[in-house]
Design a protein around this motif. Structure first.
Motif, PDB file in Angstrom:
ATOM      1  N   LEU A   1      15.215   7.338  -5.970  1.00  0.00           N
ATOM      2  CA  LEU A   1      15.848   8.029  -4.179  1.00  0.00           C
ATOM      3  C   LEU A   1      13.789   8.041  -2.955  1.00  0.00           C
ATOM      4  N   THR A   2      13.081   8.981  -3.827  1.00  0.00           N
ATOM      5  CA  THR A   2      11.927   8.756  -3.251  1.00  0.00           C
ATOM      6  C   THR A   2      11.323   7.685  -3.066  1.00  0.00           C
ATOM      7  N   VAL A   3      11.736   6.984  -3.706  1.00  0.00           N
ATOM      8  CA  VAL A   3      10.954   5.414  -3.580  1.00  0.00           C
ATOM      9  C   VAL A   3      11.080   4.698  -2.870  1.00  0.00           C
ATOM     10  N   ALA A   4      12.367   4.604  -2.915  1.00  0.00           N
ATOM     11  CA  ALA A   4      13.602   4.054  -1.674  1.00  0.00           C
ATOM     12  C   ALA A   4      12.743   4.786  -0.451  1.00  0.00           C
ATOM     13  N   ALA A   5      12.543   6.096  -0.736  1.00  0.00           N
ATOM     14  CA  ALA A   5      13.304   6.453   0.798  1.00  0.00           C
ATOM     15  C   ALA A   5      11.896   6.460   1.732  1.00  0.00           C
ATOM     16  N   ALA A   6      11.002   5.714   0.682  1.00  0.00           N
ATOM     17  CA  ALA A   6       9.225   6.138   1.334  1.00  0.00           C
ATOM     18  C   ALA A   6       9.739   4.268   2.078  1.00  0.00           C
ATOM     19  N   MET A   7      10.283   3.705   1.165  1.00  0.00           N
ATOM     20  CA  MET A   7       9.855   2.339   0.981  1.00  0.00           C
ATOM     21  C   MET A   7      10.742   1.562   2.875  1.00  0.00           C
ATOM     22  N   ALA A   8      11.880   2.643   2.649  1.00  0.00           N
ATOM     23  CA  ALA A   8      13.010   2.454   3.990  1.00  0.00           C
ATOM     24  C   ALA A   8      11.966   2.622   4.986  1.00  0.00           C
ATOM     25  N   LEU A   9      11.345   3.713   5.125  1.00  0.00           N
ATOM     26  CA  LEU A   9      10.251   4.455   6.059  1.00  0.00           C
ATOM     27  C   LEU A   9       8.979   3.284   6.351  1.00  0.00           C
ATOM     28  N   ALA A  10       9.312   2.795   5.003  1.00  0.00           N
ATOM     29  CA  ALA A  10       7.438   2.104   5.465  1.00  0.00           C
ATOM     30  C   ALA A  10       8.141   0.171   6.237  1.00  0.00           C
ATOM     31  N   ILE A  11       8.761   0.004   5.169  1.00  0.00           N
ATOM     32  CA  ILE A  11       9.611  -0.880   6.089  1.00  0.00           C
ATOM     33  C   ILE A  11      10.109  -1.110   7.750  1.00  0.00           C
ATOM     34  N   TRP A  12      10.579   0.648   8.086  1.00  0.00           N
ATOM     35  CA  TRP A  12      10.458   0.237   9.741  1.00  0.00           C
ATOM     36  C   TRP A  12       9.517   0.419   9.839  1.00  0.00           C
ATOM     37  N   GLN A  13       8.274   1.571   9.756  1.00  0.00           N
ATOM     38  CA  GLN A  13       6.894   1.485   9.762  1.00  0.00           C
ATOM     39  C   GLN A  13       6.527  -0.156  10.171  1.00  0.00           C
TER      40      GLN A  13
ATOM     41  N   SER B   1       0.921  -1.378  -0.066  1.00  0.00           N
ATOM     42  CA  SER B   1       0.187  -0.383  -0.021  1.00  0.00           C
ATOM     43  C   SER B   1       0.641   1.330   0.329  1.00  0.00           C
ATOM     44  N   THR B   2       2.125   1.282   0.947  1.00  0.00           N
ATOM     45  CA  THR B   2       2.462   2.060   1.102  1.00  0.00           C
ATOM     46  C   THR B   2       3.305   2.601  -0.559  1.00  0.00           C
ATOM     47  N   LEU B   3       4.111   1.559  -1.192  1.00  0.00           N
ATOM     48  CA  LEU B   3       5.203   1.142  -2.695  1.00  0.00           C
ATOM     49  C   LEU B   3       3.014   2.301  -3.596  1.00  0.00           C
ATOM     50  N   ALA B   4       2.407   1.564  -3.538  1.00  0.00           N
ATOM     51  CA  ALA B   4       1.434   1.963  -4.614  1.00  0.00           C
ATOM     52  C   ALA B   4       0.607   3.716  -4.364  1.00  0.00           C
ATOM     53  N   VAL B   5       1.008   4.475  -2.681  1.00  0.00           N
ATOM     54  CA  VAL B   5       0.646   5.320  -3.152  1.00  0.00           C
ATOM     55  C   VAL B   5       2.409   5.974  -3.117  1.00  0.00           C
ATOM     56  N   VAL B   6       3.004   5.928  -3.043  1.00  0.00           N
ATOM     57  CA  VAL B   6       4.154   6.808  -3.223  1.00  0.00           C
ATOM     58  C   VAL B   6       4.433   6.504  -5.144  1.00  0.00           C
ATOM     59  N   LEU B   7       4.233   5.570  -5.632  1.00  0.00           N
ATOM     60  CA  LEU B   7       3.911   5.908  -7.617  1.00  0.00           C
ATOM     61  C   LEU B   7       3.420   6.512  -7.832  1.00  0.00           C
ATOM     62  N   VAL B   8       2.307   5.837  -6.981  1.00  0.00           N
ATOM     63  CA  VAL B   8       1.146   7.525  -7.534  1.00  0.00           C
ATOM     64  C   VAL B   8       1.355   9.088  -7.477  1.00  0.00           C
ATOM     65  N   THR B   9       1.442   9.069  -6.524  1.00  0.00           N
ATOM     66  CA  THR B   9       2.403  10.629  -5.565  1.00  0.00           C
ATOM     67  C   THR B   9       3.517  11.052  -7.042  1.00  0.00           C
ATOM     68  N   VAL B  10       3.953  10.426  -7.037  1.00  0.00           N
ATOM     69  CA  VAL B  10       5.644  10.291  -7.677  1.00  0.00           C
ATOM     70  C   VAL B  10       4.852  10.513  -9.410  1.00  0.00           C
ATOM     71  N   ALA B  11       4.435   9.782  -9.362  1.00  0.00           N
ATOM     72  CA  ALA B  11       3.255   9.984 -11.011  1.00  0.00           C
ATOM     73  C   ALA B  11       3.016  11.163 -11.593  1.00  0.00           C
ATOM     74  N   LEU B  12       2.518  11.459 -10.901  1.00  0.00           N
ATOM     75  CA  LEU B  12       1.162  12.855 -10.278  1.00  0.00           C
ATOM     76  C   LEU B  12       2.577  14.453 -10.298  1.00  0.00           C
ATOM     77  N   PHE B  13       2.873  13.628 -10.011  1.00  0.00           N
ATOM     78  CA  PHE B  13       4.025  14.891  -9.284  1.00  0.00           C
ATOM     79  C   PHE B  13       5.635  15.198 -10.223  1.00  0.00           C
ATOM     80  N   SER B  14       5.873  13.886 -10.938  1.00  0.00           N
ATOM     81  CA  SER B  14       7.222  13.889 -12.415  1.00  0.00           C
ATOM     82  C   SER B  14       6.667  14.024 -13.555  1.00  0.00           C
ATOM     83  N   VAL B  15       5.247  13.509 -13.727  1.00  0.00           N
ATOM     84  CA  VAL B  15       4.851  13.501 -15.629  1.00  0.00           C
ATOM     85  C   VAL B  15       4.841  15.045 -15.365  1.00  0.00           C
ATOM     86  N   PRO B  16       3.787  15.612 -14.971  1.00  0.00           N
ATOM     87  CA  PRO B  16       3.974  16.840 -15.366  1.00  0.00           C
ATOM     88  C   PRO B  16       4.957  18.017 -15.211  1.00  0.00           C
ATOM     89  N   LEU B  17       5.988  17.372 -14.316  1.00  0.00           N
ATOM     90  CA  LEU B  17       6.482  18.583 -14.092  1.00  0.00           C
ATOM     91  C   LEU B  17       8.088  18.363 -15.016  1.00  0.00           C
TER      92      LEU B  17
END
Length: 416
Positions: A139-151, A8-24
């Motif tokens: 880097l954002t996905v990796a940081a989010a996954m590390a935080l998700a694993i810790w959480q 679930s965390t990976l899905a949220v991060v990927l959607v967020t990154v896609a919504l931010f990166s593609v328009p940028l």
């Protein structure tokens, strides 16, 4: 659960990154292309301005005059078409590749300036921008996954611990663990499990205590009954057999009463069965039961005190207390045993005394504690006796260590 949290965390991060990166990426690509187009257009306007100045000064417009406008290191290519000139003026070399960046400007005298630049640098800038965005996204996905694993570990570890606690409770280990995890919901579950463990522990302790008390309370009348049966076996006198059998039947009735009170112990208070009874009758009954056992060891039993005393309590429970005290004297004492009755204020006092060495100093007031014994016995006889006395509204005390004197205090009923 851990995998679900990670997914679930990976899905949220990927959607967020896609919504931010593609328009940028789209905006940056247009910005880079727009900057290249503006640069080419600026160059064309500059060349056109030089041509207009030469028109105004009536200076010739030829390749030699415009040669200095194109730096040697420039990648731009310019074609200037002057009215009246058959050949266009060419500056630089044609750009490589297809679809170059092109800008066309026309002057008031009919001149036309076309400036082109290779698309290669523009594409390189776009690629670098995209690589930068991909790197930041990675880097954002990796940081989010590390935080998700810790959480996930932080959440699942307490759940595993709580599951182990519940399993321990189910296996009969009621010790509370008193562990907290810094999360209100999980701490609440841990607190409830600890409270349940304490309740289960108290219930198990009460059950074990009831079993120990029952075994001890049943052992005393069974011992007395066994002695009566032995008397019957050893005698050939029919009258003695009848007498001992009658006493044995009375002991069986008292044993039945003990069992009944043990069964109803958790439902009723013994005080509800308290009545006024004749103290002498209870004492004499116990004396008849225990004299044969004392006689076997060459010991005697004496009764002292004024007759006709009435006490308030449960006769069966009082008989058990007296039996426990006599048995204690038989096992741990020596010499004659004396049961003495007296009146103290509004209390009837029943004392049991023997001529033994007494209660050791290291026991003293602890003699009524469970598991405390000076002769490797169970250590619950006096504790059970005290509980029975207190349940009848009385109390059991050690009045003297040497000689040992135990006293049962009961409420007194005035004779009519």
């Amino acid at each position: 659960m851990r995998r679900r949290l990670l997914n679930s965390t990976l899905a949220v991060v990927l959607v967020t990154v896609a919504l931010f990166s593609v328009p940028l990426a789209v905006v940056e690509k247009r910005s880079i292309e727009g900057a290249a187009q503006d640069a080419v257009k600026t160059e064309a306007i500059h060349i056109l301005g030089v041509i207009e100045n030469r028109y105004a000064a009536n200076e010739p417009i030829d390749p030699a005059a415009l040669a200095g406008l194109n730096d040697s290191g420039s990648s731009r290519y310019a074609v200037v078409q002057i009215p009246g000139h058959s050949e266009p003026i060419i500056l630089g070399t044609p750009p490589k590749g297809s679809d170059p960046v092109t800008a066309t400007e026309k002057g008031p005298h009919g001149e036309t300036v076309v400036v082109q630049e290779s698309r290669g640098p523009v594409d390189d800038s776009i690629v670098r921008m995209l690589l930068l965005l991909v790197g930041v996204a990675a880097l954002t996905v990796a940081a989010a996954m590390a935080l998700a694993i810790w959480q996930a570990k932080r959440i699942t570890r307490p759940l595993i611990d709580l599951a182990e606690t519940a399993e321990r409770l189910g296996s009969g280990d009621p010790r509370p663990r008193q562990r907290r995890y810094g999360m209100a919901e999980l701490d609440r579950v841990g607190e409830i499990l600890d409270q349940s463990a304490e309740r289960i522990g108290r219930m198990l302790t009460a059950e074990r205590r009831l079993a120990a008390d029952a075994s001890h309370q049943l052992r005393t009348p069974l011992t007395a009954l066994s002695m009566r049966l032995e008397e019957i076996v050893e005698t050939d006198d029919l009258d003695t057999v009848k007498e001992e059998a009658a006493i044995a039947l009375g002991q069986v009735e008292r044993l039945t009463d003990v069992v009944q009170r043990l069964l109803t112990n958790s439902r009723e208070s013994r005080n509800a069965a308290a009545v006024a009874f004749d103290v002498d009758e209870v004492i004499k009954q116990q004396a008849e039961e225990w004299r044969p056992a004392l006689r076997r060891y060459g010991r005697k039993l004496y009764l002292e005190g004024p007759p006709g005393l009435l006490a308030v309590g449960t006769p069966g429970a009082v008989a058990q207390v007296i039996a426990a005290l006599i048995e204690n004297s038989l096992m741990h004492g020596d010499g004659s045993v004396t049961i003495r009755t007296r009146v103290r204020d509004t209390r009837v006092v029943i004392e049991v005394q023997d001529e033994g060495a007494g209660v050791p100093d290291e026991l003293g007031a602890r003699v009524f504690e469970r598991t405390v014994s000076g002769h490797n016995s169970t250590g619950i006889g006096l504790a059970v006796a005290r509980d029975l006395a207190e349940a009848d509204g009385g109390r059991l005390e050690l009045l003297s260590q040497r000689p040992p004197v135990f006293a049962l205090f009961l409420g007194r009923q005035e004779s009519q």
